[in-house]
Design a protein around this motif. Structure first.
Motif, PDB file in Angstrom:
ATOM      1  N   GLN A   6       0.838  -1.192   0.000  1.00  0.00           N
ATOM      2  CA  GLN A   6       0.000   0.000   0.000  1.00  0.00           C
ATOM      3  C   GLN A   6       0.878   1.248   0.000  1.00  0.00           C
ATOM      4  OE1 GLN A   6      -3.381  -0.246  -0.121  1.00  0.00           O
ATOM      5  NE2 GLN A   6      -3.233  -2.488  -0.051  1.00  0.00           N
ATOM      6  N   VAL A   7       0.705   2.088  -1.024  1.00  0.00           N
ATOM      7  CA  VAL A   7       1.432   3.351  -1.104  1.00  0.00           C
ATOM      8  C   VAL A   7       0.415   4.483  -1.138  1.00  0.00           C
ATOM      9  CG1 VAL A   7       3.136   4.741  -2.326  1.00  0.00           C
ATOM     10  CG2 VAL A   7       3.284   2.238  -2.403  1.00  0.00           C
ATOM     11  N   VAL A   8       0.557   5.414  -0.219  1.00  0.00           N
ATOM     12  CA  VAL A   8      -0.337   6.573  -0.146  1.00  0.00           C
ATOM     13  C   VAL A   8       0.441   7.812  -0.575  1.00  0.00           C
ATOM     14  CG1 VAL A   8      -1.573   8.118   1.425  1.00  0.00           C
ATOM     15  CG2 VAL A   8      -1.861   5.642   1.622  1.00  0.00           C
ATOM     16  N   VAL A   9      -0.164   8.585  -1.460  1.00  0.00           N
ATOM     17  CA  VAL A   9       0.416   9.851  -1.915  1.00  0.00           C
ATOM     18  C   VAL A   9      -0.442  10.982  -1.364  1.00  0.00           C
ATOM     19  CG1 VAL A   9       1.088  11.264  -3.891  1.00  0.00           C
ATOM     20  CG2 VAL A   9       1.254   8.761  -4.023  1.00  0.00           C
ATOM     21  N   VAL A  10       0.162  11.879  -0.606  1.00  0.00           N
ATOM     22  CA  VAL A  10      -0.551  13.009  -0.014  1.00  0.00           C
ATOM     23  C   VAL A  10      -0.357  14.225  -0.909  1.00  0.00           C
ATOM     24  CG1 VAL A  10      -0.754  14.526   1.988  1.00  0.00           C
ATOM     25  CG2 VAL A  10      -0.226  12.094   2.310  1.00  0.00           C
ATOM     26  N   GLY A  11      -1.405  14.627  -1.604  1.00  0.00           N
ATOM     27  CA  GLY A  11      -1.333  15.806  -2.462  1.00  0.00           C
ATOM     28  C   GLY A  11      -1.436  15.461  -3.924  1.00  0.00           C
ATOM     29  N   GLY A  12      -2.375  16.116  -4.630  1.00  0.00           N
ATOM     30  CA  GLY A  12      -2.619  15.827  -6.040  1.00  0.00           C
ATOM     31  C   GLY A  12      -2.205  16.951  -6.964  1.00  0.00           C
ATOM     32  N   GLY A  13      -1.050  17.554  -6.680  1.00  0.00           N
ATOM     33  CA  GLY A  13      -0.497  18.549  -7.592  1.00  0.00           C
ATOM     34  C   GLY A  13       0.424  17.894  -8.605  1.00  0.00           C
ATOM     35  N   TYR A  14       1.300  18.687  -9.210  1.00  0.00           N
ATOM     36  CA  TYR A  14       2.199  18.172 -10.244  1.00  0.00           C
ATOM     37  C   TYR A  14       3.086  17.051  -9.696  1.00  0.00           C
ATOM     38  CZ  TYR A  14       0.847  22.461 -12.718  1.00  0.00           C
ATOM     39  OH  TYR A  14       0.144  23.466 -13.328  1.00  0.00           O
ATOM     40  N   ASP A  73     -10.290  14.211   0.109  1.00  0.00           N
ATOM     41  CA  ASP A  73     -10.308  14.452   1.552  1.00  0.00           C
ATOM     42  C   ASP A  73      -9.049  15.237   1.907  1.00  0.00           C
ATOM     43  OD1 ASP A  73     -11.025  14.336   4.271  1.00  0.00           O
ATOM     44  OD2 ASP A  73     -11.691  12.241   4.106  1.00  0.00           O
ATOM     45  N   THR A  74      -8.955  15.636   3.156  1.00  0.00           N
ATOM     46  CA  THR A  74      -7.790  16.374   3.640  1.00  0.00           C
ATOM     47  C   THR A  74      -7.091  15.574   4.721  1.00  0.00           C
ATOM     48  OG1 THR A  74      -8.836  18.501   3.173  1.00  0.00           O
ATOM     49  CG2 THR A  74      -6.998  18.516   4.730  1.00  0.00           C
ATOM     50  N   VAL A  75      -5.774  15.415   4.599  1.00  0.00           N
ATOM     51  CA  VAL A  75      -5.009  14.717   5.627  1.00  0.00           C
ATOM     52  C   VAL A  75      -4.771  15.664   6.794  1.00  0.00           C
ATOM     53  CG1 VAL A  75      -2.851  13.531   6.163  1.00  0.00           C
ATOM     54  CG2 VAL A  75      -3.884  13.265   3.905  1.00  0.00           C
ATOM     55  N   GLU A  76      -5.201  15.267   7.977  1.00  0.00           N
ATOM     56  CA  GLU A  76      -5.029  16.100   9.161  1.00  0.00           C
ATOM     57  C   GLU A  76      -3.783  15.735   9.959  1.00  0.00           C
ATOM     58  OE1 GLU A  76      -8.609  16.330  11.516  1.00  0.00           O
ATOM     59  OE2 GLU A  76      -9.269  18.006  10.250  1.00  0.00           O
ATOM     60  N   ARG A  77      -3.383  14.467   9.873  1.00  0.00           N
ATOM     61  CA  ARG A  77      -2.170  14.066  10.605  1.00  0.00           C
ATOM     62  C   ARG A  77      -1.607  12.795   9.997  1.00  0.00           C
ATOM     63  NH1 ARG A  77      -0.537  11.231  15.293  1.00  0.00           N
ATOM     64  NH2 ARG A  77      -2.661  10.510  15.746  1.00  0.00           N
ATOM     65  N   ILE A  78      -0.296  12.708  10.013  1.00  0.00           N
ATOM     66  CA  ILE A  78       0.399  11.484   9.613  1.00  0.00           C
ATOM     67  C   ILE A  78       0.865  10.786  10.867  1.00  0.00           C
ATOM     68  CG2 ILE A  78       2.366  10.534   8.345  1.00  0.00           C
ATOM     69  CD1 ILE A  78       2.267  13.104   6.620  1.00  0.00           C
ATOM     70  N   ASP A  79       0.379   9.588  11.074  1.00  0.00           N
ATOM     71  CA  ASP A  79       0.808   8.769  12.205  1.00  0.00           C
ATOM     72  C   ASP A  79       1.943   7.879  11.716  1.00  0.00           C
ATOM     73  OD1 ASP A  79       1.155   7.066  14.344  1.00  0.00           O
ATOM     74  OD2 ASP A  79      -0.812   6.096  14.172  1.00  0.00           O
ATOM     75  N   ALA A  80       3.168   8.413  11.786  1.00  0.00           N
ATOM     76  CA  ALA A  80       4.309   7.680  11.238  1.00  0.00           C
ATOM     77  C   ALA A  80       4.570   6.368  11.963  1.00  0.00           C
ATOM     78  CB  ALA A  80       5.553   8.570  11.256  1.00  0.00           C
ATOM     79  N   PRO A  81       4.553   6.320  13.312  1.00  0.00           N
ATOM     80  CA  PRO A  81       4.777   5.029  13.987  1.00  0.00           C
ATOM     81  C   PRO A  81       3.725   3.982  13.623  1.00  0.00           C
ATOM     82  CG  PRO A  81       5.074   6.840  15.530  1.00  0.00           C
ATOM     83  CD  PRO A  81       4.476   7.423  14.285  1.00  0.00           C
ATOM     84  N   GLY A  82       2.464   4.430  13.467  1.00  0.00           N
ATOM     85  CA  GLY A  82       1.387   3.499  13.133  1.00  0.00           C
ATOM     86  C   GLY A  82       1.204   3.293  11.649  1.00  0.00           C
ATOM     87  N   ARG A  83       1.971   4.035  10.830  1.00  0.00           N
ATOM     88  CA  ARG A  83       1.898   3.958   9.370  1.00  0.00           C
ATOM     89  C   ARG A  83       0.460   4.094   8.869  1.00  0.00           C
ATOM     90  NH1 ARG A  83       6.129  -1.002   8.277  1.00  0.00           N
ATOM     91  NH2 ARG A  83       7.951   0.023   9.191  1.00  0.00           N
ATOM     92  N   ARG A  84      -0.113   5.233   9.199  1.00  0.00           N
ATOM     93  CA  ARG A  84      -1.449   5.536   8.716  1.00  0.00           C
ATOM     94  C   ARG A  84      -1.614   7.053   8.660  1.00  0.00           C
ATOM     95  NH1 ARG A  84      -5.850   5.300  13.409  1.00  0.00           N
ATOM     96  NH2 ARG A  84      -4.582   6.042  15.150  1.00  0.00           N
ATOM     97  N   VAL A  85      -2.573   7.494   7.841  1.00  0.00           N
ATOM     98  CA  VAL A  85      -2.909   8.910   7.771  1.00  0.00           C
ATOM     99  C   VAL A  85      -4.330   9.089   8.278  1.00  0.00           C
ATOM    100  CG1 VAL A  85      -1.305   9.464   5.919  1.00  0.00           C
ATOM    101  CG2 VAL A  85      -3.601   8.680   5.344  1.00  0.00           C
ATOM    102  N   LEU A  86      -4.537  10.156   9.035  1.00  0.00           N
ATOM    103  CA  LEU A  86      -5.844  10.469   9.595  1.00  0.00           C
ATOM    104  C   LEU A  86      -6.466  11.583   8.769  1.00  0.00           C
ATOM    105  CD1 LEU A  86      -4.832  10.474  13.371  1.00  0.00           C
ATOM    106  CD2 LEU A  86      -5.473   8.545  11.911  1.00  0.00           C
ATOM    107  N   LEU A  87      -7.707  11.396   8.337  1.00  0.00           N
ATOM    108  CA  LEU A  87      -8.361  12.306   7.412  1.00  0.00           C
ATOM    109  C   LEU A  87      -9.389  13.177   8.113  1.00  0.00           C
ATOM    110  CD1 LEU A  87      -8.935   9.817   4.459  1.00  0.00           C
ATOM    111  CD2 LEU A  87      -6.939  11.256   4.935  1.00  0.00           C
ATOM    112  N   ALA A  88      -9.705  14.320   7.503  1.00  0.00           N
ATOM    113  CA  ALA A  88     -10.665  15.250   8.078  1.00  0.00           C
ATOM    114  C   ALA A  88     -12.051  14.624   8.191  1.00  0.00           C
ATOM    115  CB  ALA A  88     -10.732  16.516   7.222  1.00  0.00           C
TER     116      ALA A  88
END
Length: 419
Positions: A6-14, A73-88
């Motif tokens: 699973q690869v998550v990309v935060v941000g849909g710009g260039y 959606d909007t990412v509100e926090r990156i939980d690096a130890p838990g390897r997950r992103v928390l969304l608005a």
């Protein structure tokens, strides 16, 4: 049964779209791109949206590979130890690898009244708000554009071409990144359009009020619409998530674009600070950074060491209304040469580049890995400087480059003069 990576990309710009598309070359990955808007925004056309000559958007269905899952959606926090992103929205997404491409925005300076009464122009919502304000103010309303860099020049020219009364205010010299020859050409074009250019310390805006602005030299100028086109900032997401950042919040990485805190997190685009020495915020850098970020992830998945990022700049282009433009030819270290293309030819080059940035995404979506710059375009000054502080696998330690950014500017300038 082996599960997909699973690869998550935060941000849909260039940068984010390039990275997501590059990753689809592997069938064993599941790629998710998270973006707060359901459309891709052509930020380099936002001044055209304001003037009504372009909508500055493209459908994600056109620029994003079909296999990429788009989450609006909007990412509100990156939980690096838990390897997950928390969304608005309250949801969360798990990841094995994350590409941080959160982008940038216009930073409103600590100027009284600027946040309340000025109109920044760095994202789609801001540009739409400015367009509505201009329509409401009427064609004769005086417009002030704060900032003498590329964004300020482009929006001033675009609005003046419509017949609006525009004043361009810059605390420094006009077009500071341009060679004097190109700068004179820009100044002549602005003058022909009727733009009143005021630069120097006395022209610094120190207050914005309804219908007027105050300058550092004490003058008070009428301004029905004040456009804020100076100063970039980045989202606080990396910092508030506990990751190491530079002074304005860009994620600190090594030269492979890997976070100094977590090798499962890679950065790209305006929100990345490789070795604490970020590249100019631009779509010109964003695409290659996004592609390399994806390559770093792919190498880590394969158990291979990632390689340092290599890129050299080619030029800086400005539109000066719909009929004129400037393409400033640059050295690879992002410093100006004497050469430029101006007039109608410059406008054509600018338009081709704007079209090409989107088409490059389309090509990458259909043929992952197709859009690559040869290493020969690399900034040799940066490589030489980083080599003096190399550690381990050849990437530079953040903050160890002697003299910091000023030393890099000197090194690359000297290298450019010899090339």
């Amino acid at each position: 049964m082996q599960h997909a990576v699973q690869v998550v990309v935060v941000g849909g710009g260039y940068a984010g779209v390039t990275a997501a598309n590059r990753l689809t070359g592997r069938a064993d990955l599941e790629v998710t791109l998270i973006n707060p808007r359901p459309v891709f925004v052509e930020r380099i056309r936002l001044h055209q949206l304001v003037a009504g000559s372009d909508d500055a958007v493209a459908e994600f269905s056109r620029v994003l590979a079909p296999s990429v899952r788009l989450v609006v959606d909007t990412v509100e926090r990156i939980d690096a130890p838990g390897r997950r992103v928390l969304l608005a929205s309250g949801d969360s997404l798990a990841y094995h690898h994350l590409i941080y491409a959160a982008g940038s925005g216009r930073a409103i300076a600590d100027v009284p009244g600027a946040a309340e009464y000025a109109y920044p122009i760095a994202d789609l919502g801001q540009a739409e708000r400015l367009r509505a304000a201009l329509a409401g103010a009427g064609p004769a309303a005086p417009v002030s554009v704060v900032g003498g860099g590329p964004a300020g020049i482009e929006v001033a020219a675009e609005l003046a071409e419509q017949g609006r009364a525009v004043t361009l205010l810059s605390a420094g010299r006009l077009g500071p990144s341009l060679h004097p020859r190109a700068r004179r050409s820009v100044a002549r074009r602005l003058e022909s359009l009727g733009v009143s250019v005021e630069d120097g310390p006395g022209s610094r805006v120190i207050a914005v009020r309804p219908g007027e602005i105050e300058l550092a030299d004490g003058r008070v100028r009428p301004s029905a619409i004040t456009v804020w086109a100076t100063g970039f900032g980045v989202p606080d997401l990396a910092r508030t998530s506990g990751l190491s950042t530079d002074a304005i919040g860009r994620l600190l990485t090594d030269e492979t674009l890997t976070s100094v805190d977590d090798d499962r997190i890679v950065a790209a685009g305006d929100s990345a600070a490789p070795s604490g020495l970020p590249l100019r915020m631009s779509c010109q850098a964003a695409g290659p950074l996004g592609g390399h970020a994806a390559d770093t992830v792919l190498r880590r998945i394969d158990g291979r060491p990632p390689t340092p990022f290599v890129m050299g700049f080619v030029g800086l282009c400005l539109s000066l209304g719909r009929q004129h433009g400037i393409f400033q030819v640059e050295h690879r270290d992002d410093t100006a040469t004497r050469s430029y293309i101006g007039g109608r030819a410059g406008a054509l080059v600018k338009e081709v580049i704007c079209w090409g940035t989107v088409e490059a995404l389309v090509v990458e979506a259909r043929h992952p890995g197709a859009t690559r710059l040869p290493a020969a375009f690399g900034d040799r000054g940066r490589r030489r400087m980083l080599a003096t502080s190399a550690v381990g696998d050849g990437t530079a330690a953040v903050g160890t480059a002697a003299g910091g950014p000023d030393a890099r500017a000197t090194a690359t300038r000297e290298d450019a003069e010899r090339s």
